[in-house]
Enzyme design. Structure first.
Site, mmCIF file in Angstrom:
data_model
loop_
_atom_site.group_PDB
_atom_site.id
_atom_site.type_symbol
_atom_site.label_atom_id
_atom_site.label_comp_id
_atom_site.label_asym_id
_atom_site.label_seq_id
_atom_site.Cartn_x
_atom_site.Cartn_y
_atom_site.Cartn_z
ATOM 1 N N HIS A 19 0.819 -1.209 0.000
ATOM 2 C CA HIS A 19 0.000 0.000 0.000
ATOM 3 C C HIS A 19 0.858 1.267 0.000
ATOM 4 O O HIS A 19 0.344 2.353 -0.273
ATOM 5 C CB HIS A 19 -0.892 -0.010 1.247
ATOM 6 N N ASN A 66 -6.689 6.594 4.022
ATOM 7 C CA ASN A 66 -8.112 6.884 3.828
ATOM 8 C C ASN A 66 -8.461 8.367 3.834
ATOM 9 O O ASN A 66 -9.554 8.747 3.413
ATOM 10 C CB ASN A 66 -8.944 6.166 4.895
ATOM 11 N N ASP A 91 -0.759 2.323 -5.371
ATOM 12 C CA ASP A 91 -0.810 0.885 -5.635
ATOM 13 C C ASP A 91 -2.113 0.496 -6.322
ATOM 14 O O ASP A 91 -3.163 1.072 -6.048
ATOM 15 C CB ASP A 91 -0.666 0.110 -4.331
ATOM 16 N N ASN A 112 -9.205 3.520 -1.388
ATOM 17 C CA ASN A 112 -9.682 4.533 -0.446
ATOM 18 C C ASN A 112 -8.915 5.846 -0.529
ATOM 19 O O ASN A 112 -9.479 6.921 -0.299
ATOM 20 C CB ASN A 112 -9.633 3.989 0.985
#
Length: 243
Positions: A19, A66, A91, A112
């Protein structure tokens, strides 16, 4: 002036996560082009430098993935930039390991960080989607992206990040196809993708491979020419006899 944002989660715990490949891309650009040291601003870390004669501000939001839009949106507003001046590196599980695709606009695709940026600045910005592969099962996606890259992944990840740093100027110049091509060449043969099977000439089927209808057809015996009688004499006259 352009804003390049690399997405990820802050802290050593997440540093090697899939991530966080956006953070890694931003670091690679800053390192390759001798950007300024990272400093805290806009709820993130920023570094400044130049690519292709254009001033670039790199930003790594520290709001956690997020809420990436809070940091990116604040930076865009401060510099009075339109979303078209923004490029985001992140990613992408829907791309194979090491594959990179660049596009402008589009949906969040379940990411997100992108969803948060879309909510703050709209979606009319460039995205550099860096493939980290899919675990194959939807329920494993979260664990996959917040898991660390495997040791074997370094074989393609390191040359890919080096290439992103080396060729980032091509994004500034709008040569997105050229940029993707350079990255593809950098990881060629290093991602573990199986080569295309060679096509061989069709083999003649054995009786077992033939259809049951074909197998059921009676085999016609070879017709043997007559050895005596009028027909034999005529054939001998036409073709000659053997001594």
């Amino acid at each position: 002036m352009l804003l390049f944002a690399g997405l990820g989660n802050p802290g050593a715990k997440y540093a090697n996560n899939r991530h966080n490949v956006g953070f890694m891309a931003a670091d690679a650009i800053a390192r390759r082009h001798s950007f300024s040291p990272w400093s805290k601003k806009f709820q993130g870390l920023i570094a400044e430098g130049t690519l292709g004669g254009e001033k670039i501000v790199l930003i790594k939001p520290q709001t956690f993935m997020n809420n990436s839009g809070q940091s990116v949106g604040e930076a865009l507003r401060f510099y009075k930039l339109d979303p078209s001046a923004l490029t985001v590196f992140y990613d992408e599980i829907d791309l194979a390991d090491g594959k990179v695709r660049v596009k402008t606009g589009g949906g969040a695709g379940g990411h997100n960080g992108i969803r948060s940026i879309d909510g703050h600045v709209g979606n009319a910005y460039r995205r550099v989607r860096i493939g980290v592969g899919h675990p194959g099962v939807k329920e494993f996606v979260h664990h996959h992206v917040i898991g660390d890259f495997a040791k074997a992944d370094r074989e393609w990840l390191e040359p890919l990040l080096d290439a992103i740093g080396a060729h980032a100027e091509m994004i500034v110049k709008g040569d997105e196809s050229g940029f993707m091509n350079k990255l593809s060449l950098a990881v060629q043969g290093k991602t573990g993708a199986a080569p295309e099977p060679e096509k061989s000439a069709p083999k003649q089927q054995s009786p077992k491979q033939q259809s049951h209808i074909r197998q059921a057809r009676p085999q016609q015996p070879a017709i043997k020419p007559p050895e005596t009688g009028p027909m034999a004499a005529m054939l001998k006259k036409l073709f000659g006899g053997k001594d």
